[in-house]
Design an enzyme around this catalytic site. Sequence first.
Site, PDB file in Angstrom:
ATOM      1  N   PRO A 172       6.272  -4.716   4.785  1.00  0.00           N
ATOM      2  CA  PRO A 172       5.868  -3.801   3.629  1.00  0.00           C
ATOM      3  C   PRO A 172       6.274  -4.451   2.314  1.00  0.00           C
ATOM      4  O   PRO A 172       5.680  -4.626   1.229  1.00  0.00           O
ATOM      5  CB  PRO A 172       6.289  -2.388   3.842  1.00  0.00           C
ATOM      6  CG  PRO A 172       6.424  -2.372   5.279  1.00  0.00           C
ATOM      7  CD  PRO A 172       6.820  -3.785   5.905  1.00  0.00           C
ATOM      8  N   TYR A 173       7.640  -4.870   2.252  1.00  0.00           N
ATOM      9  CA  TYR A 173       8.383  -5.398   1.232  1.00  0.00           C
ATOM     10  C   TYR A 173       7.409  -6.695   0.795  1.00  0.00           C
ATOM     11  O   TYR A 173       6.840  -6.903  -0.534  1.00  0.00           O
ATOM     12  CB  TYR A 173       9.572  -5.726   1.637  1.00  0.00           C
ATOM     13  CG  TYR A 173      10.207  -6.596   0.308  1.00  0.00           C
ATOM     14  CD1 TYR A 173      10.701  -5.985  -0.933  1.00  0.00           C
ATOM     15  CD2 TYR A 173      10.583  -7.871   0.763  1.00  0.00           C
ATOM     16  CE1 TYR A 173      11.430  -6.766  -1.770  1.00  0.00           C
ATOM     17  CE2 TYR A 173      10.997  -8.755  -0.385  1.00  0.00           C
ATOM     18  CZ  TYR A 173      11.509  -8.169  -1.606  1.00  0.00           C
ATOM     19  OH  TYR A 173      12.226  -8.787  -2.387  1.00  0.00           O
ATOM     20  N   MET A 174       7.262  -7.678   1.610  1.00  0.00           N
ATOM     21  CA  MET A 174       6.544  -8.769   1.270  1.00  0.00           C
ATOM     22  C   MET A 174       5.061  -8.504   1.052  1.00  0.00           C
ATOM     23  O   MET A 174       4.528  -9.267   0.022  1.00  0.00           O
ATOM     24  CB  MET A 174       6.376  -9.845   2.928  1.00  0.00           C
ATOM     25  CG  MET A 174       7.755 -10.247   3.337  1.00  0.00           C
ATOM     26  SD  MET A 174       8.392 -11.519   2.181  1.00  0.00           S
ATOM     27  CE  MET A 174      10.101 -11.579   2.767  1.00  0.00           C
TER      28      MET A 174
END
Length: 252
Positions: free
Chosen positions: A118-120
């Site tokens: 999700p961060y990426m």
Amino acid sequence: MRNTAGKNKNAADELAATDNIEVVEMDVADDELVSNGFNYIINKYGSIDVLINNAAVTGFGVAEGYSIDAYKKMFEINFYGAIRTYQAALPVMRKLKQGLIINLSTGASGFSVPYMVPYMASKFALETFIEGIDSELREFGIENVSIPCGVYSTGMADKGGHNADRSEITAEYPDFEPRLAALGTSMFGKMQEFDMNPQAIADGIQSLIDMEKGFRPLRYPIDAIAQGTDQEFITAKRKIKRKWAAKYGIDF
């Protein structure tokens, strides 16, 4: 800064007492606070010369283990937060035909890694926005830069609150815990080996500000751990994009 009258009051007061620093209440996840903060600065000073998008959150867990709401919370700050500040700053920058917007991205902004999907994904979205809007802003004399930075000891990963929240799903991945631990050990070890001091990012931002207008790169990686492979990736991607654009007859 958020919560300048609450939990961050002492830090806000200390900063406000420093020469050439003015603290303004703002939260990049709040439309009204962003609008109010930027309007205050523009009305008082008449312009915004440099905007630095640094606010971000991170999290860990298997991609399936994140609820839709958890994905949204990640994007709310990492992606939509930057969009809000762009939309608040661009009208005055376009009017004055000048401005520099610097965005802190991630060293893996061209590819993904497990257990941080999700961060990426939020950073991929930001990189796509930066790359596309750069061409659109050129006629207004506004420069737009991404800093794909490596792993630094900033404390961002220690705050929690943005990890996978579907524990029943995560439990179905038997190798998750040891693999995540191995990932953390590797990153922490590299941070120590290469002495990843966040001051390097501040120095890089200053270098970009000091560069002659018109000569700032779209991407300016700051990641000693990558040992040049990040720039190699950026250069290769740029070459391939130009070939693709030529096939379509598109002028970027």
